[in-house]
Design an enzyme around this catalytic site. Structure first.
Site, short mmCIF file in Angstrom:
data_model
loop_
_atom_site.label_atom_id
_atom_site.label_comp_id
_atom_site.label_asym_id
_atom_site.label_seq_id
_atom_site.Cartn_x
_atom_site.Cartn_y
_atom_site.Cartn_z
N HIS A 487 -2.26 5.91 10.20
CA HIS A 487 -2.03 4.64 9.51
C HIS A 487 -2.74 4.50 8.03
O HIS A 487 -2.04 4.18 7.04
CB HIS A 487 -2.22 3.50 10.32
CG HIS A 487 -1.89 2.20 9.78
ND1 HIS A 487 -0.81 1.58 9.99
CD2 HIS A 487 -2.69 1.32 8.93
CE1 HIS A 487 -0.76 0.54 9.19
NE2 HIS A 487 -1.91 0.23 8.80
N GLU A 488 -4.01 4.60 8.12
CA GLU A 488 -4.74 4.34 7.01
C GLU A 488 -4.39 5.33 5.95
O GLU A 488 -4.56 4.90 4.64
CB GLU A 488 -6.44 4.23 7.44
CG GLU A 488 -6.78 3.03 8.17
CD GLU A 488 -6.21 1.55 7.58
OE1 GLU A 488 -5.91 1.55 6.48
OE2 GLU A 488 -5.81 0.89 8.55
N HIS A 491 -1.53 4.33 3.69
CA HIS A 491 -2.14 3.30 2.59
C HIS A 491 -2.78 4.52 1.40
O HIS A 491 -2.50 4.25 0.16
CB HIS A 491 -3.04 2.43 2.97
CG HIS A 491 -2.70 1.26 3.95
ND1 HIS A 491 -1.61 0.56 3.46
CD2 HIS A 491 -3.00 1.06 5.14
CE1 HIS A 491 -1.34 -0.32 4.42
NE2 HIS A 491 -2.26 -0.05 5.38
N HIS A 494 -0.13 6.05 -0.49
CA HIS A 494 0.60 5.04 -1.48
C HIS A 494 -0.47 4.93 -2.65
O HIS A 494 0.28 4.81 -3.83
CB HIS A 494 0.39 3.93 -0.80
CG HIS A 494 1.67 2.70 -1.23
ND1 HIS A 494 1.83 1.48 -0.70
CD2 HIS A 494 2.63 2.99 -2.26
CE1 HIS A 494 2.76 1.00 -1.21
NE2 HIS A 494 3.41 1.71 -2.34
ZN LIG Z 1 -2.56 -1.17 7.30
#
Ligand SMILES: [Zn+2]
Length: 700
Positions: A487-488, A491, A494
């Site tokens: 998940h991290e 980011h 991104h």
């Molecule tokens: Zn998050």
């Protein structure tokens, strides 16, 4: 805010400060070997002064406004402030000290005033307006990213109240100050009230079922407060974790009641008066700025756009979620011998749920952990997926210093052909371990943001809170930590794959109801068979994780979604209910708070007593104590996009370089340089649909 045009004596920065000049390290990585705690505050203060002077020069420029001398000049301004503040705000949560906390207290009001001074500058506003007028008249052709930048800048001006009369601006300022004070007060009362609500147990038998660790923690908590016995402390949400293991029904009931009574018990820590005033003042603030209510004000600057869109999405999910929760309750009722689904008390839910889960999905975290070793999960999982999708590769750079000895620095290379070194794309800093100086949770941060205008490449950080093993032993994870890592890193991607011109549009600079979307999407690769079978190998023997376990893990994912979706939606709906009121619709008596809550839940169809909201109004810190007011819906809004994207991957052949390239170019690379939902539609070929989310959560 008042000192817009005041001339301030610039604060000089010692040229020896590590922030005085851009870092000479690769990618502008801050030189942490030279940065000390005492360097941050002077650099930030000098950065604010320099930024004010730069902005003053732009605002006072006698030349007519152009894209270069106004929009781009604003984008170029504040570089000293940016590099010092980003380094500081990265370190504050991940390796804090009392000194850094003090700096935060001193600087917080200055940051707010600094931002206001820019957004309330009538001369800047006039220049931006002149550009927009010229573009509208066809006298000026703007590139799409520039047009979007201008639109957003004008929105910021509008939302800061620049168009208001002087009298209304004064009112707005007073409202802002009072709202900030009330939010802080709500948080303080909540903290004190949580301590008060802790449940003291004096008979050890009443703690049967609790693990030795949890018991020791409760013992220590009681001792710390000079009490005899065991103290069960409250976590923020309604549903307390200890409820899953406490065997004594009476103790469970005590914990549940104490949790749900927080903030409404009368006395000093009662939060009802504060939340009513907050709801009223926020509504007033929104109306001054031309919005019907606070929720409309928030939605207008998010990808949702309107509260109609938010209500529609929540409204479609709620009945399905509650129906599913009722089905789960019926199964739990069978275990408990209770006659009906409604007979499952909220206090007993997770205890019964654990029993069902153990019977159906006999998975033991302790047995799984040897197959989830951090280095393998990182290299053969997270990095491998990024390689197959985006052509990235990662080389550890032990020569580059992090801000803490645990921090590891990786250089990221782009589009690597076998045998070719590739192009340097940016740096990825990994700070995996928990420590006393780190706050809880996991998050991503940026030390340098990508922008073509400034010629900068990204430097991003991931923080997790994994317990560090003794020296020489491998770091073994639980499945939740594996998902968090993916998940991290979503980011991080991104930020890393951002390909925009303007720094303010870089990477994760998107509305909060969109920012969780790419990270949620990246979680899917932890389940991808090709990836999972690469990293889920026994750390000592190299044996793959038994296939049966993998299947059970997959099967267990949907179990419990009725409960978790319902308690989440109930909270999100409450948030909307309070913030979709006009000032005169807000109840006036503290006695009306809980009836209002009950009526709102009933109206939305989520009044299922066995599954209370994740937060009740009186202890909903996200919305009354912090910055998530009218925005708690964001998590599931992002997940709609996420689930639809997972389906897009599936329809197009899954984990391929071609799909990765499309996701990268159409979505990740675009950052905040265009309407994020337009990026989504470009990728998906249509607007988002909700069905994939309903299917994923077992709601159809
Ligand atoms: Zn998050």
């Amino acid at each position: 805010m008042t000192s817009t045009h005041e001339t301030t004596v610039p604060t000089e920065l010692d040229p020896a400060s590590p922030f005085a000049a851009p870092s000479a390290l690769p990618y502008g990585l801050p030189d942490f070997s030279a940065i000390r705690e005492e360097h941050y505050e002077p650099a930030i203060l000098a950065g604010m002064a320099a930024h004010r002077a730069e902005v003053e020069a732009i605002a006072a420029n006698p030349e007519p406004a152009t894209v270069e001398n106004t929009l781009e000049a604003l984008e170029r301004s504040g570089q000293l402030l940016g590099r010092a503040a980003r380094a500081y705000f990265n370190q504050l949560p991940s390796d804090s000290t009392p000194g850094l906390e003090d700096v935060q207290e001193r600087l917080a009001p200055l940051f707010a005033a600094h931002q206001d001074a820019i957004n309330m500058d009538a001369r800047l506003h006039a220049r931006a307006k002149a550009l927009a007028d010229a573009a509208a008249a066809g006298d000026l052709v703007l590139e799409p990213d520039t047009a979007y930048l201008l639109e957003k800048q004008l929105t910021r001006f509008k939302r800061s109240g620049i168009a208001l009369s002087a009298g209304d601006q004064d009112t707005l300022r007073e409202l802002n100050a009072r709202i900030t004070t009330l939010e802080a007060s709500f948080g303080r009362k909540l903290l004190a009230g949580a301590n008060e609500a802790s449940v003291l147990v004096t008979d050890e038998a009443e703690l049967a079922g609790l693990s030795a660790d949890a018991k020791a923690g409760a013992r220590a908590a009681a001792e710390a407060r000079g009490q005899d016995g065991w103290l069960l402390e409250m976590q923020l949400f309604t549903h307390q974790n200890v409820l899953a293991s406490l065997e004594d029904a009476a103790t469970r009931e005590r914990v549940q009641s104490a949790s749900m009574a927080r903030g409404a018990a009368g006395g000093e820590n009662d939060t009802r008066e504060v939340l009513l005033e907050l709801a009223r003042l926020r509504a007033h603030h929104a109306q001054l700025l031309g919005y019907e209510h606070h929720a409309a004000y928030i939605a207008a600057d998010a990808t949702a756009g309107t509260t109609t869109a938010v209500n529609e999405m929540l409204g479609r999910l709620a009945p399905a979620a509650v129906a599913n929760a009722r089905r789960e309750a019926a199964e739990l009722a069978k275990v408990s011998g209770s006659p009906a689904a409604d007979g499952v008390a909220a206090a007993d839910w997770s205890y019964l749920n654990e029993a069902v889960r153990k019977e159906r999905f006999d998975l033991d975290d302790a047995a799984l952990r040897p197959y989830l070793e951090l280095e393998r999960v990182l290299h053969d999982g997270v990095f491998q997926a990024a390689g197959l999708l985006f052509g990235l590769s990662f080389v550890e750079r032990p020569d580059l210093p992090g801000y803490h000895p645990d921090v590891r620095v990786f250089e990221v290379f782009d589009a690597v052909e076998p045998g070719e070194p590739g192009t340097g794309l940016g740096l990825f800093l990994a700070d995996f371990y928990t420590r006393e100086s780190k706050r809880g949770g996991a998050w991503m941060d940026s030390l340098v943001v990508q922008s073509d205008l400034l010629g900068e490449r990204p430097v991003v950080v991931n923080n997790l809170n994994i317990v560090k093993p003794p020296a020489g032993e491998p770091t073994l994870l639980v499945w939740d930590e594996v998902t968090t890592l993916f998940h991290e890193f979503g980011h991080a991607l991104h930020g890393l794959l951002s390909d925009v011109r303007y720094p303010s549009q870089s990477g994760t600079s998107v509305p909060r109801d969109f920012v969780e979307y790419p990270s949620q999407v990246n979680e899917m690769w932890s389940w991808e068979p090709k990836i999972l079978t690469s990293f889920a190998l026994h750390h000592a023997t190299g044996e793959p994780m038994p296939a049966q376990w993998v299947e059970t893990m997959l099967a267990s994912r949907v179990w419990g979604e009725g409960f978790s979706t319902t308690e989440y939606l109930a909270a999100a709906l409450l948030d909307q209910a309070w913030h979709q009121l006009t000032p005169d619709q807000v109840p006036t008596s503290v006695d009306d708070v809980l009836p209002f809550e009950a009526a709102a839940l009933a109206a939305a169809g989520v009044d299922f007593a066995s599954v209370p909201p994740r937060y009740r109004s009186t202890y909903f810190n996200h919305i009354f104590g912090g910055g998530y007011s009218a925005g708690y819906y964001s998590y599931i809004w992002s997940e709609v996009l996420d689930a639809d994207t997972v389906q897009w991957y599936a329809e197009n052949g899954g984990l391929t370089r071609e799909n990765g390239e499309a996701f990268r170019r159409k979505l990740l690379a675009r950052g905040g340089s265009q309407d994020p939902l337009a990026s989504f539609a470009d990728l998906r070929g249509r607007a988002a649909e909700i069905t994939p989310l309903l299917e994923r959560r077992g709601l159809v």
